[in-house]
Write an enzyme that holds these catalytic residues in place. Structure first.
Site, short mmCIF file in Angstrom:
data_model
loop_
_atom_site.label_atom_id
_atom_site.label_comp_id
_atom_site.label_asym_id
_atom_site.label_seq_id
_atom_site.Cartn_x
_atom_site.Cartn_y
_atom_site.Cartn_z
N SER A 222 -1.18 -0.74 -5.62
CA SER A 222 -1.17 -1.94 -6.46
C SER A 222 -0.60 -1.63 -7.83
O SER A 222 -0.78 -0.53 -8.36
CB SER A 222 -2.59 -2.47 -6.62
OG SER A 222 -3.14 -2.76 -5.36
N GLU B 96 3.45 -34.13 -1.19
CA GLU B 96 2.21 -33.59 -1.76
C GLU B 96 2.51 -32.89 -3.07
O GLU B 96 3.64 -32.43 -3.30
CB GLU B 96 1.60 -32.61 -0.75
CG GLU B 96 1.05 -33.31 0.47
CD GLU B 96 -0.29 -33.94 0.21
OE1 GLU B 96 -0.31 -35.06 -0.34
OE2 GLU B 96 -1.31 -33.33 0.54
N HIS C 152 0.81 -1.22 0.00
CA HIS C 152 0.00 0.00 0.00
C HIS C 152 0.84 1.27 0.00
O HIS C 152 0.30 2.36 -0.17
CB HIS C 152 -0.97 -0.02 1.18
CG HIS C 152 -2.13 -0.95 0.94
ND1 HIS C 152 -3.31 -0.89 1.62
CD2 HIS C 152 -2.28 -1.96 0.05
CE1 HIS C 152 -4.14 -1.82 1.18
NE2 HIS C 152 -3.53 -2.49 0.23
N LYS D 275 -15.43 -7.24 -7.17
CA LYS D 275 -14.73 -8.12 -8.10
C LYS D 275 -14.10 -9.31 -7.35
O LYS D 275 -14.17 -10.45 -7.80
CB LYS D 275 -13.66 -7.33 -8.84
CG LYS D 275 -13.03 -8.10 -10.00
CD LYS D 275 -12.31 -7.17 -10.97
CE LYS D 275 -11.78 -7.95 -12.15
NZ LYS D 275 -11.59 -7.10 -13.34
N ASP D 276 -13.49 -9.01 -6.19
CA ASP D 276 -12.90 -10.09 -5.39
C ASP D 276 -13.98 -11.02 -4.85
O ASP D 276 -13.77 -12.22 -4.72
CB ASP D 276 -12.10 -9.51 -4.22
CG ASP D 276 -10.78 -8.90 -4.68
OD1 ASP D 276 -10.27 -9.31 -5.73
OD2 ASP D 276 -10.26 -8.01 -3.99
#
Lengths: 189, 432
Positions: free
Chosen positions: B223, B291, B219, B247-248
């Site tokens: 972004s 994994e 921040h 949107k998220d």
């Protein structure tokens, strides 16, 4: 604050060499706290080492009288597999036939067994690559290209003296500290 | 922090005014993920994955805390306590499957997040700290996931622990001492299981703390965006809330749908059947694999089969595996191209996709048995991985001819949509 700093050099009385009593006290106090912190860290790190009960099981006795020639047994030593193998004459000859200097981890069968007891091959059953249990000690298991042990995880082949001959493992199977307490009893660890 | 035109927080009532003067937490939230954080207007869906990773961590922490209420970290009963969760605990099967598959979902979104950063040059100045902190989070995630996989104390748990802690015994001179110290014994046992549980519970909270630093560092410059062009004015940004919360939110819905699909229809698809066999120190499974999210690194580890000079193959593999991640810490200084986004770097774009394929190939080989042809393919793929970062990227930054950048984010957006967006005009007018 400003007034205080002005009066201080006069009060401590050592303004000439630039070192005040307060500087000494600061350094001494911080150093002492540093030593204290270091001492506290010690038990915090040490608690992660093996505890007394783990270490207490660090020694075992094995009776080898029941192991026939050509046979091997798996037992536990320090929570890890231990291989005890009764070598045949052919296997001993095969191990002796290899020039020691040509090996990745040069050791002769003599180096890896006790004097007069060279038919008893006692090693950890822990592959020196990443710690898997090699095959070859159990009845009917694959013994690899050199007739000793074979690790299925990443394909390490060990010979009849449990020496690394092919594959990624860097060292021979580890020979633990042991001694014959009688003709047929071995104390490991 | 943030741009001068960011919306200002104003308490709406007397209580919020009272709070704002004493503990301005609502103000902090407003400026971080509310309307007070201006974000480039052109972010695409690849910018969802940060929030999705945060959501995945939250799911892991919540399901993990409740699982810990039923799990017993003792080598004698750990396996049975997991079966107890699966069979007896109310809804226990759901919680455990959510936690196990949640780890996979977490890694999927984090890998997409990392590759987003690689493609759009998000690691470049002034966002180097964001990248470095992200890598710290990635390392913590890997440690947490590894220790979590040991807890059920099945065959793969045990032998995974044996192999991974065995890596430390490759360190010259002190390796064996460190190995014994890490395990609290000579092989994985109760001591190891207990400390892994303790750390597995701790590390997610450390991750949460580093995420706060990651967002804080993000921040400061704000972004990045798909063009890689800096924000030039208010017309280039929209407030985080409601534009990107919406949107998220949509992305989160898609993520949860896929997660639910995996969880309810194929909960064991990504696991190993061997882990439903209790740990047995005397019998190694024929094929030990970690994994899936560790496969590319496992392939690099196994790619070294011969000693080079006096360095044993095992140590080389361990160095290469850790090196493949440590290398990423130097990325901001290896790629010196001033153009951030891969959209304007045609050669870089090509090599980026080759790297993606290379990592997928490494992943496939890491999951395959250690035999030919996989070993040889791993060797070439591992060599290419290192070449990409150490040779190709530095060379590209000097020789590549990049495409012309748009003058601003707004110009790029308008060019793409072929015309003048009336709302953009209004915004510009307001700004003036």
């Amino acid at each position: 604050m400003a007034t205080l700093e002005h009066t201080e050099p006069a009060a401590t009385g050592t303004p000439e060499d630039g070192v005040r009593r307060r500087d000494f006290i600061n350094i001494a106090a911080v150093s002492f706290a540093g030593v204290g912190a270091g001492v506290i860290v010690l038990p915090l790190v040490n608690q992660m080492n093996p505890s007394a009960d783990v270490l207490a099981e660090a020694s075992i006795e094995v009776d080898v009288s029941a192991i026939a020639e050509g046979q091997a047994i798996k037992t536990m030593f320090r929570k890890q597999p231990l291989f005890v193998r009764h070598l045949t004459a052919t296997e001993i000859a095969a191990a002796d036939a290899v020039p020691v200097t040509s090996l990745r981890d040069p050791q002769s069968l003599e180096d890896r067994t006790k004097e007069g007891k060279r038919q008893w091959l006692i090693t950890m059953g822990v592959c020196t690559h990443l710690g898997c249990v090699p095959l070859g000690a159990g009845e009917g298991e694959v013994r690899g290209e050199f007739g000793g042990y074979f690790c299925p995880c990443h394909g390490s082949h060990y010979d009849t003296a449990a020496r690394i001959r092919k594959g990624p493992a860097p060292r021979n199977l580890e020979v633990p500290e042991y001694s014959f307490t009688s003709d047929t009893v071995v104390q490991v660890g | 922090m943030s741009f001068p035109w960011a919306e200002q927080y104003t308490p709406k009532n007397a209580f919020m005014r009272y709070m704002d003067e004493r503990l301005p937490l609502p103000r902090l939230v407003y400026n971080a993920v509310g309307a007070g954080y201006p974000v480039p207007r052109n972010l695409n869906y690849f910018w969802n994955f940060g929030v999705l990773a945060g959501a995945a961590l939250a799911i892991q922490i919540v399901t993990g805390i409740v699982l810990a209420m039923h799990y017993a970290a003792n080598a004698g009963v750990a396996f049975d306590s997991v079966e107890h969760i699966m069979r007896d605990v109310n809804g226990g099967w759901f919680l455990r499957y959510a936690h196990a598959n949640g780890a996979s979902m977490f890694f999927i979104v984090v890998y997409l997040h990392i590759f987003r950063g690689l493609y759009y040059g998000s690691y470049k100045a002034p966002r180097e700290m964001v990248w470095l902190l992200g890598l710290v989070i990635f390392l913590l995630m890997m440690a947490t996931a590894f220790m979590g996989y040991v807890l059920p104390w099945g065959q793969m748990s045990f032998w995974g622990a044996q192999v991974i802690t065995g890596l430390f015994s490759a360190i010259p001179l002190v390796g064996d001492v460190i190995h014994t110290w890490l395990l609290g014994g000579f092989a994985p046992d109760n001591a190891a299981l207990n400390r892994f549980f303790s750390l597995h519970y701790l590390l997610p909270f450390v991750i949460a703390a580093v995420i706060i630093l990651h967002i804080w560092a993000l921040h400061i410059p704000g972004s990045s965006n798909p063009t890689g062009v800096d924000v030039k004015g208010p017309q280039d940004t929209v407030p985080f809330h409601p534009y990107y919360t919406a949107k998220d939110g949509f992305g989160l819905g898609v993520f949860l749908l896929l997660f639910a699909g995996l969880l309810f229809f194929a909960p064991n698809y990504l696991g190993h059947a061997d882990n439903y066999i209790p740990a047995n120190p005397l019998s190694t499974p024929a094929h030990i694999v970690p994994e899936w999210y560790f496969w590319p690194f496992y392939a690099i580890l196994r790619a070294f089969t011969v000693d080079i000079f006096f360095i044993p193959a095992k140590l080389l593999g361990v160095i290469a595996m850790f090196g493949s991640i440590l290398l990423l810490f130097f990325l901001p200084w290896l790629d010196k191209s001033p153009v951030r986004s891969g959209n304007y770097r045609p050669k870089f774009k090509m090599f980026f996709w080759i790297l993606v394929v290379d990592v997928l190939v490494l992943g496939y080989c890491g999951g395959a048995p250690a035999e030919e042809p996989y070993v040889m393919i791993s060797q070439f793929a591992a060599a290419y991985y290192f070449a990409h970062f150490l040779i190709i990227l530095p060379l590209l930054s000097s020789f590549e001819r990049t495409l012309p950048l748009p003058n601003s984010i707004t110009e790029a957006v308008l060019a793409k949509h072929g015309g003048v967006d009336p709302s953009a005009d209004t915004q510009t007018a307001t700004a003036e």
